[in-house]
Design an enzyme around this catalytic site. Structure first.
Site, short mmCIF file in Angstrom:
data_model
loop_
_atom_site.label_atom_id
_atom_site.label_comp_id
_atom_site.label_asym_id
_atom_site.label_seq_id
_atom_site.Cartn_x
_atom_site.Cartn_y
_atom_site.Cartn_z
CG HIS A 1 -0.62 -0.14 2.50
ND1 HIS A 1 -1.48 -0.38 3.53
CD2 HIS A 1 0.61 -0.09 3.05
CE1 HIS A 1 -0.80 -0.44 4.65
NE2 HIS A 1 0.46 -0.27 4.40
CD GLU A 2 -0.57 5.39 1.50
OE1 GLU A 2 -0.49 6.13 0.50
OE2 GLU A 2 -1.54 5.39 2.27
N GLY A 3 1.72 2.67 -2.73
CA GLY A 3 2.68 2.49 -3.83
C GLY A 3 3.51 1.26 -3.60
#
Lengths: 600, 600
Positions: free
Chosen positions: A441-443
């Site tokens: 998550h978050e890239g």
């Protein structure tokens, strides 16, 4: 099972002996603060985290939020924890006094938040997202948006979310389809569907403020046509009172393998009722705004991954000192007593690796937070700019390294527990599951690798990279003690090779051979990350060597010896793994590039 | 999500083009068999696995066995699957015709069982344990024990378990306390507690046959005082009819993070009622007997880990071909269509790694099974002995390597899925959880490392090691194609260094410096394992190079190109990682040995 979330002696060491956080109190913004106030806040965080977060960590994992009649049912302890966090002022911890904040340094806040994640990552998600959403409004919102939304968010009356991802647009935000149509009343009508929205619905707060990316009709294609909107669950009256329900509907909950206490929602906007959105800042600038938040969020993911790794380490260390099993390798007497498993060299290997990963990861994250403080409050403009550029370069590393190695630490914690480790009767399997979200998550870390090698290294004529090399150089030169010197030499040699390979990849990129240059970006990220963490260990070793010579008692001496031995572990067992990255990068290995889809 | 459990083309390649399994049909024991009958059995296994095992894999994970009123409640599909497996004759698949068996080679049975584990590891546990327990009775039991217990076990009327572990004695079986007291009636009274007993209670079969390790009163201390007993849940009359309940009680269920469909039970023996046990073979020989089973079980764990890795690979490969996201690195046009993620080099890296781990792991396990066939049925006595010694050496590697790298494959499968990967709406997170047991059960990989470096390498004057080097040498010499030659050279160089380091560790052991020599046994296991799997890939590459030159169509050409490219992946991306092991072993690195418990 242990109560210890993060070792307080280690944290003090990192904050005061390595990062010199005390000097921040000399800056104007932190003038009311001192090491005492920092420690008091940290003590509070530790206490609240143990008492109101850790208490339902397992329960919230087992009894995850459920979707009942269009609403979310969840454990009451989550609200109690959220409220305790808000009441102690942590949502606004970094903020100005006039906003109700405590004007705490980022470094101290990062340390505090570490306790909450270590105690209960699922519950910690709600206040953290609220801080992140509030920060977007604080920086980019209009005065009226700020006055309407900030006070109830910072007090914990409302929570916040980040609504970016759509079913067909995850990593590729350029492809979002959620639309925003201007209405005559001055707001926009939002229409579309979002997915994987953490905290997207809950029963903790009376309102939820979604920060939504959408495209205004007629906007340019791709990332340059994305705008940012505030979309509250309940509309507000002009005076800030809660109004009628806005057209945001919970379409369903997604069931994760970890962070199960944080709802992950599919939301629909404007489906059964009008959904009002309020444009933040300028049209088409949404992704740029969101990236400021995203960069903070990425550092946050790194911190979370490091401390979940840390928590598993604390558990397995306590277990290894307590659990009797087998005898020393050289002992053939079946009548002798069983020994604590920490006596077995292979168990010590697994504990040392966890120490190296979790304390090393935490050091990297705190270093990043310390850069934020310099960026925000260093008295010299140049230093503020420099800190910002260095942080920008390191952000993908701070996100990715702990999120690769924190889960590895948790994997080893399970292994230390043996058969008990894979049961839900013991705590470490949950750490391992929770931490599995962080490399994604978050890239994803693959995206971080492209960001690092494709962008960050070259930004501002590679000024960030030069600043990094200078900073490392200073610590290499400071490594004058007998134990630290060979490590400095080894890091220095690796660094030289890394610089060379960076230059050659840069030439390939300049020549327009983008795919070739970026094909092994993940190796580059690993190389870069391992060098940074080796540096973090060298910094700790320098401080430990100083500490050791001044240490007044055995406990202190043991602490510093442990730091030095963990540094040795990192330099003997971890840093050499980059040799392989260097070869692959130097050769621009084309194994993955050449492989065809139909060959699989 | 895909239906494919194991790629059938790959399996045929491994069985017939690499392992030459067809020649087994020339042996007397397999005289009724042919490639056609092997394929028919494999086809049956694949079909039953897909239809009656895969169908409830997720359901059995979500709705795990529950402890209700002293009994176990579980899904009815588990019994249906167990019965289908038994009905098709797989429990007795390897056995003589006269025992109701099919006289199938071990290699074919390993392939068949691969489908069941890939489809549903939790349910597959029950029949596998039954086979293992039956095998102990077949080899070491008395005639009357065989005639009483084998027929109902092989038909699936009874199931079996292995009851070794006790709360304070897991890896250290020497320390078990369960006692056996001879009774005047000729049996023993068993008293004690066992834990983590897989399949220890269930509602599938009318009886359960526990194979229990216990100490006869007055037995010598340690491993030399352990005996093996048959302890049925229900006693049998002399004619084999089911009698009264024996004193084995379910004390509780343990809740695992994976393999959730297989019960893990705490059992008490002789607590509330007399518990009769029947001695198998001679007193005090129990651990030796159990180790025969354990060695088979360890190969079984390796196979399971490899195919769970394989299953996740199949899922993520299908997903990567289907899921559209982003554009090629060199494409800056936001208007162009999104591409399937398999077009991104980093996704191909993650798929290639999975291919290398799962197909390489499977190759190693099938090689082990093929050695069992030679050990059991090779026409020459010398070859039978050799095969047994080579298998003995390789057993810890076959257990550990796939159980390290199968989970790594599953981790990458999650990463390929991105955010979807960590949700329980998609299948790969379960693979990852299930596979996490494999580095621990049947002897942790740390124990495997000690077994390899502390014992196996030196057994029989290192004859096993010499046989291994000879076998590798043959394949190195056969690597004459242009693509294979450099890989052979690279493996040969690594091998020479490994032999050298082995000799030097041997001298240290001979000098009595046991702790020093074994301190980094895990590195040695990694080195050894990586060399073996590189060899497995070279063998596959040799076969693929032959196949490629004869290939008659594009599909075949693509298959062989894939094998060659995966070999390249292994040699460029994986084998170099042993350089670090070699350095640590050569230096007899003492980082872990020197670290003190109080320094943590």
């Amino acid at each position: 099972m242990t109560d210890t979330l993060i070792d307080r002696r280690d944290l003090s060491f990192q904050l005061y002996e390595v990062l010199d956080v005390e000097v921040l109190a000399e800056r104007e913004r932190f003038a009311d603060h001192s090491r005492d106030t920092f420690d008091a806040v940290i003590e509070t965080a530790d206490k609240i985290a143990r008492e109101t977060f850790a208490n339902h960590n397992r329960a919230a994992d087992q009894d995850e939020p459920r979707f009942v009649d269009g609403k979310v049912a969840m454990l009451p302890q989550v609200k109690q924890a959220f409220d305790a966090y808000a009441r102690a002022g942590f949502i606004a911890g970094r903020y100005d006094y006039e906003l109700g904040g405590m004007q705490l340094p980022e470094t101290v806040m990062a340390a505090c938040n570490g306790f909450f994640t270590a105690a209960n990552p699922g519950t910690a998600g709600y206040p953290f997202l609220t801080t992140a959403a509030a920060n977007l409004i604080r920086v980019f919102g209009s005065e009226s948006q700020k006055s309407l939304f900030l006070p109830p968010m910072l007090s914990g009356q409302y929570a916040g979310t980040m609504a970016l991802t759509e079913p067909h647009a995850g990593s590729s935000l350029a492809d979002i389809r959620t639309s925003a149509t201007p209405d005559s009343a001055g707001h926009y009508l939002i229409k579309g569907a979002k997915i994987y929205i953490s905290g997207g619905e809950q029963n903790i707060t009376e309102n939820i403020v979604h920060m939504v990316l959408a495209k205004i009709k007629g906007a340019p294609a791709g990332v340059k046509g994305i705008s940012l909107f505030i979309v509250p669950k309940l509309r507000l009256s002009e005076t800030g009172g809660l109004g009628e329900r806005n057209g945001v509907a919970l379409a369903g909950l997604i069931h994760k393998l970890g962070y199960r206490g944080t709802t992950s929602a599919a939301l629909s906007f404007g489906d059964d009722a009008e959904c009002h959105g309020y444009l933040v800042g300028e049209p088409h600038q949404g992704l740029k705004y969101m990236f400021q938040m995203m960069n903070e969020a990425r550092v946050g993911v790194g911190c979370g991954a490091a401390v979940i790794g840390y928590r598993g380490y604390m558990h397995s260390l306590a277990y290894a000192k307590d659990r009797l099993q087998g005898r020393r390798a050289a002992d053939n007497n079946p009548q002798s007593e069983q020994v604590p498993i920490i006596e077995h060299a292979d168990v010590r290997r697994m504990l040392l690796a966890q120490k190296a990963y979790s304390e090393g990861g935490l050091a990297l994250c705190l270093y990043g937070a310390r850069l934020m403080d310099d960026q925000n409050t260093h008295p010299e403009l140049q230093k503020r700019q420099d800190a910002g550029q260095l942080l920008d370069l390191l952000t993908p590393v701070i996100k990715a390294w702990p999120s690769e190695y924190g889960p590895k630490a948790n994997d080893l914690a399970i292994q230390v527990y043996g058969g008990a480790g894979y049961t839900r009767e013991y705590p470490v399997e949950q750490c391992w599951r929770d931490n599995r979200l962080n490399p994604i998550h978050e890239g994803t870390n693959g995206i971080q690798a492209l960001d690092l090698l494709g962008r960050k290294v070259w930004q501002n004529q590679s000024n960030g990279l030069q600043l990094l090399l200078d900073a490392m150089q200073a610590d290499l030169q400071a490594a004058t003690s007998a134990r630290c010197e060979p490590w400095a030499l080894s890091l220095s040699e690796t660094l030289q090779q890394a610089v060379k390979v960076t230059q050659s990849l840069g030439q390939t990129l300049m020549a327009g051979e983008t795919e070739q240059a970026l094909a092994n970006a993940s190796c580059y990220l690993h190389l870069f990350g391992h060098i940074c963490v080796a540096w973090m260990w060298l910094r700790q070793a320098n401080a430990a060597a100083r500490g050791l010579s001044d240490a007044s008692n055995d406990r202190e001496r043991c602490f510093y010896e442990g730091k030095l031995q963990a540094t040795q572990y990192f330099f003997h067992w971890e840093l050499p793994s980059v040799a392989q990255d260097l070869v692959l990068l130097r050769n621009m290995d084309d194994t993955c590039l050449v492989m065809k889809a139909e060959w699989f």
